[in-house]
Scaffold this motif. Structure first.
Motif, PDB file in Angstrom:
ATOM      1  N   ARG A  26      44.213  23.078  53.694  1.00 29.86           N
ATOM      2  CA  ARG A  26      44.795  24.498  53.889  1.00 29.86           C
ATOM      3  C   ARG A  26      43.961  24.902  55.144  1.00 29.86           C
ATOM      4  O   ARG A  26      44.754  25.677  55.898  1.00 29.86           O
ATOM      5  CB  ARG A  26      43.917  25.127  52.645  1.00 29.86           C
ATOM      6  CG  ARG A  26      44.826  25.119  51.283  1.00 29.86           C
ATOM      7  CD  ARG A  26      44.379  26.251  50.447  1.00 29.86           C
ATOM      8  NE  ARG A  26      43.232  26.071  50.007  1.00 29.86           N
ATOM      9  CZ  ARG A  26      42.748  25.254  48.934  1.00 29.86           C
ATOM     10  NH1 ARG A  26      43.680  24.869  48.103  1.00 29.86           N
ATOM     11  NH2 ARG A  26      41.684  25.259  48.463  1.00 29.86           N
ATOM     12  N   LYS A  27      42.820  24.353  55.737  1.00 23.22           N
ATOM     13  CA  LYS A  27      42.297  24.912  56.906  1.00 23.22           C
ATOM     14  C   LYS A  27      43.275  24.241  58.028  1.00 23.22           C
ATOM     15  O   LYS A  27      43.328  24.911  59.033  1.00 23.22           O
ATOM     16  CB  LYS A  27      40.805  24.409  57.224  1.00 23.22           C
ATOM     17  CG  LYS A  27      39.918  24.939  56.163  1.00 23.22           C
ATOM     18  CD  LYS A  27      38.388  24.469  56.366  1.00 23.22           C
ATOM     19  CE  LYS A  27      37.395  25.323  55.487  1.00 23.22           C
ATOM     20  NZ  LYS A  27      36.284  24.459  55.611  1.00 23.22           N
ATOM     21  N   ARG A  28      43.505  22.869  57.892  1.00 19.05           N
ATOM     22  CA  ARG A  28      44.495  22.383  58.907  1.00 19.05           C
ATOM     23  C   ARG A  28      45.634  23.088  59.066  1.00 19.05           C
ATOM     24  O   ARG A  28      46.141  23.097  60.194  1.00 19.05           O
ATOM     25  CB  ARG A  28      44.383  20.935  58.541  1.00 19.05           C
ATOM     26  CG  ARG A  28      45.096  20.003  59.688  1.00 19.05           C
ATOM     27  CD  ARG A  28      45.000  18.514  59.355  1.00 19.05           C
ATOM     28  NE  ARG A  28      45.208  18.152  58.074  1.00 19.05           N
ATOM     29  CZ  ARG A  28      44.138  17.786  57.228  1.00 19.05           C
ATOM     30  NH1 ARG A  28      42.971  17.679  57.569  1.00 19.05           N
ATOM     31  NH2 ARG A  28      44.591  17.314  56.018  1.00 19.05           N
ATOM     32  N   GLU A  29      46.518  23.322  57.878  1.00 17.71           N
ATOM     33  CA  GLU A  29      47.775  24.032  57.981  1.00 17.71           C
ATOM     34  C   GLU A  29      47.365  25.440  58.544  1.00 17.71           C
ATOM     35  O   GLU A  29      48.259  25.937  59.285  1.00 17.71           O
ATOM     36  CB  GLU A  29      48.178  24.291  56.542  1.00 17.71           C
ATOM     37  CG  GLU A  29      48.515  22.987  56.106  1.00 17.71           C
ATOM     38  CD  GLU A  29      48.831  23.119  54.562  1.00 17.71           C
ATOM     39  OE1 GLU A  29      48.903  24.258  53.888  1.00 17.71           O
ATOM     40  OE2 GLU A  29      49.702  22.126  54.023  1.00 17.71           O
ATOM     41  N   LYS A  68      48.066  29.051  63.423  1.00 17.47           N
ATOM     42  CA  LYS A  68      47.455  29.925  64.635  1.00 17.47           C
ATOM     43  C   LYS A  68      47.966  29.405  65.989  1.00 17.47           C
ATOM     44  O   LYS A  68      48.210  30.134  66.646  1.00 17.47           O
ATOM     45  CB  LYS A  68      45.795  29.691  64.441  1.00 17.47           C
ATOM     46  CG  LYS A  68      45.268  30.769  63.352  1.00 17.47           C
ATOM     47  CD  LYS A  68      43.736  30.519  63.272  1.00 17.47           C
ATOM     48  CE  LYS A  68      43.135  31.260  62.161  1.00 17.47           C
ATOM     49  NZ  LYS A  68      41.831  31.034  62.128  1.00 17.47           N
ATOM     50  N   HIS A  69      47.847  28.109  66.147  1.00 16.15           N
ATOM     51  CA  HIS A  69      48.412  27.398  67.324  1.00 16.15           C
ATOM     52  C   HIS A  69      49.932  27.645  67.530  1.00 16.15           C
ATOM     53  O   HIS A  69      50.200  28.119  68.756  1.00 16.15           O
ATOM     54  CB  HIS A  69      48.157  26.044  67.286  1.00 16.15           C
ATOM     55  CG  HIS A  69      46.871  25.531  67.247  1.00 16.15           C
ATOM     56  ND1 HIS A  69      45.942  26.152  68.578  1.00 16.15           N
ATOM     57  CD2 HIS A  69      46.012  24.534  66.615  1.00 16.15           C
ATOM     58  CE1 HIS A  69      44.729  25.243  68.231  1.00 16.15           C
ATOM     59  NE2 HIS A  69      44.696  24.547  67.178  1.00 16.15           N
TER      60      HIS A  69
END
Length: 237
Positions: free
Chosen positions: A214-217, A222-223
């Motif tokens: 979830r953090k990676r997604e 954001k990017h």
């Protein structure tokens, strides 16, 4: 004891209804019609209450004699109750359950189970389907809740299903791997302890992996938003 108290309350209620005086100043015809209506309502109420009381008393007797089990709460935590399965396995079972719960009522009824077995390539007779539900139908409602659906795989993993059982066929054809043995299947206390610790560690690792995913997604979103803002500002200059 609870059943006797319920019966006494019902009798007192009916006695109060029968002894209630008619309203003063009421016309005779209206009083007669009202009395007849009240009598009909009271008869209907008595019949309904009698049927409900009879059903409750019969079920209580079945529970006391071991012929029935108390109903469980509809809300439960599958991850803590079915510790022999990983989070991924339970999620796979949940997806399968929702796929065939075409009525979206949180249950798989007989017709939905019939469709499931046909899709899995193992159609069953009407009697066979009823027997499948009966094997795990803890609340005797004639359909499968999600918890009862998980019981199918629990029993399959623990070797508690007969070889010719339709439920075992369902578990084998579902493409959900339940070939592991749970803690209850361990040979001794020490093996059970090791399995329990291993299961807990695996459970925590899966939760952490989901959190990392979830953090990676979120970082990727954001990017993408930042890149879009830069592109937009470049066009507006």
């Amino acid at each position: 004891m609870a059943s006797e108290e319920l019966a006494q309350k019902l009798q007192r209620r009916l006695a109060l209804e029968e002894s209630r005086p008619a309203a003063e100043g009421e016309p005779e015809v209206a009083k007669g019609e009202g009395a007849a209506g009240e009598e009909a309502d009271r008869s209907c109420l008595t019949a309904r209450a009698g049927a409900e009381l009879s059903a409750k008393l019969c079920r209580r007797q079945d529970i006391n004699e071991g012929a029935a089990q108390p109903r469980r709460s509809a809300v439960f935590n599958p991850y803590t109750e079915f510790k022999e399965f990983s989070r991924r396995q339970i999620k796979d079972m949940e997806r399968m359950f929702r796929l065939y719960d075409s009525g979206r009522d949180g249950y798989i009824d007989l017709m939905e189970l019939k469709l499931m077995m046909e899709k899995l390539g193992a159609p069953q007779t009407h009697l066979g389907l009823k027997n499948m539900i009966k094997e795990v139908d803890e609340d005797f409602d004639g359909k499968l809740s999600f918890r009862e659906f998980l019981l199918i795989f629990h029993k399959a993993a623990a070797g508690e299903l007969e070889e010719d059982s339709g439920l075992l066929t369902l578990a084998k054809l579902s493409e959900i791997d339940v070939s592991i043995e749970g803690v209850k299947g361990a040979k001794n206390f020490f093996e059970a302890k090791v399995q329990a610790l291993s299961s807990a560690s695996k459970f925590e690792a899966e939760i952490k992996a989901e959190q990392d995913e979830r953090k990676r997604e979120e970082e990727e979103r954001k990017h993408r938003r930042a890149a879009f803002r830069e592109l937009k500002s470049a066009f507006t200059q």
